[in-house]
Design an enzyme around this catalytic site. Structure first.
Site, PDB file in Angstrom:
ATOM      1  CB  CYS A  60       2.435   3.264  -1.712  1.00  0.00           C
ATOM      2  SG  CYS A  60       3.360   4.616  -0.943  1.00  0.00           S
ATOM      3  NE  ARG A  63      -1.163   2.596   0.543  1.00  0.00           N
ATOM      4  CZ  ARG A  63      -2.086   1.631   0.591  1.00  0.00           C
ATOM      5  NH1 ARG A  63      -3.339   1.905   0.278  1.00  0.00           N
ATOM      6  NH2 ARG A  63      -1.744   0.411   0.962  1.00  0.00           N
ATOM      7  CD1 TRP A 231      10.676   9.338   2.835  1.00  0.00           C
ATOM      8  CD2 TRP A 231       9.695  11.338   2.567  1.00  0.00           C
ATOM      9  NE1 TRP A 231       9.665   9.427   3.749  1.00  0.00           N
ATOM     10  CE2 TRP A 231       9.051  10.650   3.609  1.00  0.00           C
ATOM     11  CE3 TRP A 231       9.244  12.631   2.217  1.00  0.00           C
ATOM     12  CZ2 TRP A 231       7.974  11.194   4.313  1.00  0.00           C
ATOM     13  CZ3 TRP A 231       8.177  13.158   2.915  1.00  0.00           C
ATOM     14  CH2 TRP A 231       7.564  12.451   3.951  1.00  0.00           C
ATOM     15  CD  GLU A 236      11.746   2.699  -2.198  1.00  0.00           C
ATOM     16  OE1 GLU A 236      11.748   3.735  -1.509  1.00  0.00           O
ATOM     17  OE2 GLU A 236      11.167   2.612  -3.293  1.00  0.00           O
TER      18      GLU A 236
HETATM   19  N1  ARG Z   1      11.772   1.405  -5.690  1.00  0.00           N
HETATM   20  C1  ARG Z   1      12.037   2.475  -6.598  1.00  0.00           C
HETATM   21  C2  ARG Z   1      13.526   2.768  -6.624  1.00  0.00           C
HETATM   22  O1  ARG Z   1      14.258   2.200  -5.873  1.00  0.00           O
HETATM   23  C3  ARG Z   1      11.290   3.738  -6.218  1.00  0.00           C
HETATM   24  C4  ARG Z   1       9.784   3.589  -6.035  1.00  0.00           C
HETATM   25  C5  ARG Z   1       9.144   4.727  -5.299  1.00  0.00           C
HETATM   26  N2  ARG Z   1       9.676   4.816  -3.964  1.00  0.00           N
HETATM   27  C6  ARG Z   1       9.366   5.775  -3.068  1.00  0.00           C
HETATM   28  N3  ARG Z   1       9.961   5.743  -1.919  1.00  0.00           N
HETATM   29  N4  ARG Z   1       8.481   6.702  -3.353  1.00  0.00           N
HETATM   30  O2  ARG Z   1      14.024   3.601  -7.348  1.00  0.00           O
END
Ligand code: ARG
Length: 355
Positions: A60, A63, A231, A236
């Site tokens: 992560c 953090r 968030w 992602e």
């Molecule tokens: N990578 C995952 C997604 O796109 C989420 C993982 C957690 N990500 C976060 N920013 N807490 O759905």
């Protein structure tokens, strides 16, 4: 007992409690283990443990904020209905009208005489995926789970963005399913600050990523149902969920709308389309007031986390292959460093799917 000891000592020392407190608490735990075969975390231990598990999550990049995790103690929830209601409270509290609050809801830990509570969902909010004659609709990542939901009697509308229901299982009981109130699903329609045509692609994504299929372990105690969220970082969504060939696979479509020369890889059309997709994600979330971070800022925040840990005389472990962002990785300091990838026992772990 060994794992409890390591955890209690670490926690009580970090929180400046006395040696006497440690000795007393460890004796208590030993007694409870002898009679019950497990022990019960105090609210303070649960809260610190959940935060510590985040701090120890090598993959992560977010953090820095470990200590501001909101811990919702739902260990009393005993029926599927109570679990559903707790999950609804999580959505409401964490979404917070767009000002997302990092949150974990903790259901009861594994116990020798009580059935485990399991959430079948990978994330509390996730889009269904359907495969029809070789063609995908929705999120291919969800196809297996979507089929399970259908077997349990659920029927999606068949769009690319059908929100899947909650699925909860207690012990060996048949899993129960609950549709999520649309008002609880914060979602953002995607548009681009310069390309007007982008809106017509009809894309959207949900605001809060709430991982619900991992096991939290604290001091030797296993919490198999403990959904948690932060968030999003824009990559992602823009560089993975919407871009990966085995996900929404939108790079070719965006490139063609941009009028790029896609006849040769060397025009870097994929890279150009990818950047615009990421810009659209950031722009839309920002405009709608939904928390999100770009990968450059996230890397800066991770650097602050590293500095904080150094000051506290703790070693930062990390999984480099996950910490580097998938867009322009070498523009962040993370790319140019090495991280030890040892796993602390208080952590979040993958676990076998219950289905
Ligand atoms: N990578 C995952 C997604 O796109 C989420 C993982 C957690 N990500 C976060 N920013 N807490 O759905």
């Amino acid at each position: 007992m060994d794992e409890a000891k390591v955890f209690i000592e670490q926690m009580y020392k970090e929180l400046d409690k006395s040696e006497a407190d440690i000795t007393f608490r460890l004796q208590q735990i030993e007694n409870e283990l002898a009679t019950e075969g497990t022990y019960t975390h105090t609210k303070e231990e649960l809260s610190f443990g959940a935060k510590l598990a985040w701090r120890n999550s090598n993959r992560c990049i977010g953090r820095l904020f470990w200590n501001s995790l909101n811990v919702l103690d739902e260990r009393e929830a005993d029926t599927e209905e109570e679990v559903f209601q707790a999950l609804e409270r999580h959505l409401e509290f964490a979404s917070n009208g767009g000002r997302i609050r990092p949150t974990i809801t903790v259901f009861r830990s594994s116990h020798p005489n009580k059935p485990d509570i399991r959430l079948w969902n990978h994330q509390l909010i996730r889009y269904a995926g359907y495969k029809e004659n070789g063609q995908y609709i929705g999120d291919p990542h969800s196809t297996e789970f979507t089929r399970k939901c259908q077997e349990l009697g659920w029927k999606g509308e068949g769009t690319d963005f059908d929100v899947l229901p909650f699925v909860v299982q207690i012990g060996e009981e048949a899993p129960k399913l609950r549709e999520i109130e649309p008002s609880l699903t914060l979602q953002v329609s995607l548009r681009h600050p310069e390309f007007d045509w982008f809106r017509d692609l009809g894309l959207k994504w949900y605001g809060v990523p709430i991982i619900s299929d991992m096991e939290m372990k604290i001091g030797g105690i296993s919490y198999k149902a403990a959904p948690f969220n932060g968030w999003y970082m824009e990559t992602e969504i823009g560089a993975r969920n919407l871009a990966d060939e085995n996900r929404y696979n939108l790079i070719p479509k965006v490139a063609s709308c941009m009028g790029l020369d896609t006849s040769r890889a060397a025009t870097l059309w994929k890279d150009k389309a990818l950047i615009e997709l990421n810009i659209a994600v950031l722009h839309s979330f920002k405009e709608d007031g939904v928390s999100i971070v770009d990968h450059h800022t996230a890397a800066q925040q991770f650097r602050l986390f590293e500095e904080n840990e150094e000051r506290a005389d703790r070693e930062v472990t990390g999984d480099w292959t996950w910490l580097i962002p998938p867009v322009s990785p070498a523009t962040t300091h993370i790319f140019h460093k090495e991280y030890g990838n040892a796993w602390n026992a208080t952590n979040y772990f993958y676990q076998d799917k219950p289905y």
